[in-house]
Enzyme design. Structure first.
Site, PDB file in Angstrom:
ATOM      1  N   ARG A   3     -31.708   7.936 100.768  1.00  0.00           N
ATOM      2  CA  ARG A   3     -31.790   7.575 102.184  1.00  0.00           C
ATOM      3  C   ARG A   3     -31.597   8.846 103.010  1.00  0.00           C
ATOM      4  NH1 ARG A   3     -33.930   3.588 100.816  1.00  0.00           N
ATOM      5  NH2 ARG A   3     -33.385   1.427 101.258  1.00  0.00           N
ATOM      6  N   HIS A  30     -41.838   8.019 102.288  1.00  0.00           N
ATOM      7  CA  HIS A  30     -41.016   6.978 101.651  1.00  0.00           C
ATOM      8  C   HIS A  30     -41.830   6.194 100.613  1.00  0.00           C
ATOM      9  CE1 HIS A  30     -37.140   4.430 102.306  1.00  0.00           C
ATOM     10  NE2 HIS A  30     -37.540   4.371 101.053  1.00  0.00           N
ATOM     11  N   ARG A  62     -19.492   7.575  91.730  1.00  0.00           N
ATOM     12  CA  ARG A  62     -18.374   6.958  92.463  1.00  0.00           C
ATOM     13  C   ARG A  62     -17.351   6.368  91.503  1.00  0.00           C
ATOM     14  NH1 ARG A  62     -20.334   2.255  96.146  1.00  0.00           N
ATOM     15  NH2 ARG A  62     -21.228   1.947  94.102  1.00  0.00           N
ATOM     16  N   GLU A  86     -36.071   7.864 110.245  1.00  0.00           N
ATOM     17  CA  GLU A  86     -37.380   7.443 109.763  1.00  0.00           C
ATOM     18  C   GLU A  86     -38.012   6.396 110.675  1.00  0.00           C
ATOM     19  OE1 GLU A  86     -36.897   7.202 105.485  1.00  0.00           O
ATOM     20  OE2 GLU A  86     -38.419   5.648 105.497  1.00  0.00           O
TER      21      GLU A  86
END
Ligand code: DGY
Length: 332
Positions: free
Chosen positions: A246, A293, A182, A275
């Protein structure tokens, strides 16, 4: 205030030591006895009157929860680096500090990312299933052929702390790395000597170039479905995609289709869009490795997360420097 004039902290579920011991030195702790999801009502009830809430990514801390806590609430300490479970804007509006636990789980998550890269590329779990089912009839020249990892180009989507830890490990496999970030390219001194780490200003270029793609961006409104049908159509045939960040960063329906019909060759997933529900299409596919996870799930990493989450909460209420504030503007 809790008993003994210590401020009240609501712990949403059991966390490892030294978290609870540290917390009990500065707070009257309520909750944290059980390791299970809270109902919405239990959460609203539990936070009432608390000065601090120590929560996990399993609880959604939104405006309603913050309001249920009331004006005593000063800090929400998240037991995770990702904080998409918390409405940070709502917390900031109310002057409530949000904190998280970066750094202490970087290596654990990078290691697990590599476990998924290798397992998906080399069909490790399919092989295990074959042996257990009795279908293994002996070595064969064309059995369970996978993709080369050594020398393949690794694409890191999001070259933050975890992305970099994954990229550093790629040197052991002689892999050139392409990455998006980013905040633009890394400085020369941030890149290890003797390796190829090339910045892509355009995600599409990375997708067209990489043989193995690993996702490491946080979930925000800007990254939700960052990899959808259009993006997944750009990748090379046979590409391996791994997501330990994620789930909603990847459009799961499009992922299922790209695994079923190509161009993706295989995937390794630690996180899911809804999830803990798993897209039924994923469960039926052989070319995807599914983990529950586990990114940070080592004894040491989870202990360090507990310590840091506790220290964040303690510092926030004692006026000391808070190790990891997410919305530091609240402090000024
Ligand atoms: C995190 O910290 O965000 C991980 O997903 C859980 O450890």
């Amino acid at each position: 205030m809790g008993a003994g004039n210590l401020p009240l902290l609501f712990l949403t579920r059991r966390i490892p030591e030294p978290g609870p011991t540290l917390l009990r030195g500065s707070f009257t702790v309520c909750g944290g006895d059980e390791d299970r999801d809270l109902t919405g009502a239990d959460l609203l009830d539990g936070v009432r009157g608390a000065a601090a809430v120590l929560c996990t990514l399993r609880e959604r801390i939104d405006a309603a929860v913050l309001d249920a806590a009331g004006s005593s609430l000063r800090v929400v300490s998240n037991y995770a680096v990702g904080y998409d479970n918390i409405d940070v804007a709502a917390a900031t509006e109310r002057g409530i500090l949000v904190t998280n636990t970066p750094g202490v789980l970087t290596d654990a998550t990078a290691d697990l990312t590599w476990a998924l890269i290798l397992a998906a590329a080399r069909r490790v779990v399919e092989g295990d299933r074959m042996v257990r089912s009795g279908a293994f009839q002996g070595w064969a020249p064309t059995m369970l052929l996978g993709a080369d990892v050594a020398g393949a180009t690794l694409g890191i989507v999001g070259m933050g702390q975890i992305g970099r830890a994954v990229a550093r490990r790629a040197a052991g496999f002689s892999m050139p790395v392409v990455y998006t970030r980013r905040s633009g390219p890394l400085k020369l001194e941030e890149t290890p000597a003797g390796v190829e780490w090339r910045y892509c200003s355009d995600l599409d270029d990375l997708l067209r170039e990489a043989d193995i793609i690993s996702v490491h961006v946080p979930l925000t409104e800007g990254t939700r479905h960052l990899l959808g049908a259009r993006e997944l159509a750009l990748v090379r045939p046979g590409v391996v995609l791994v997501n330990t960040a994620r789930g909603p960063v990847v459009h799961e329906e499009a992922l299922v289709e790209a695994l079923r019909a190509g161009p993706l060759g295989a995937a390794g997933l630690d996180v899911y869009e809804d999830e803990p529900a798993i897209h039924p299409g994923l469960v039926g596919l052989e070319n995807v490795v599914l983990l529950p996870h586990l990114g940070s799930a080592t004894h040491a990493a989870r202990g360090r997360m507990a310590e840091l989450a506790a220290r964040n909460a303690i510092a926030a209420l004692s006026g000391k420097r808070v190790p990891h504030p997410v919305n530091p503007e609240v402090l000024s």
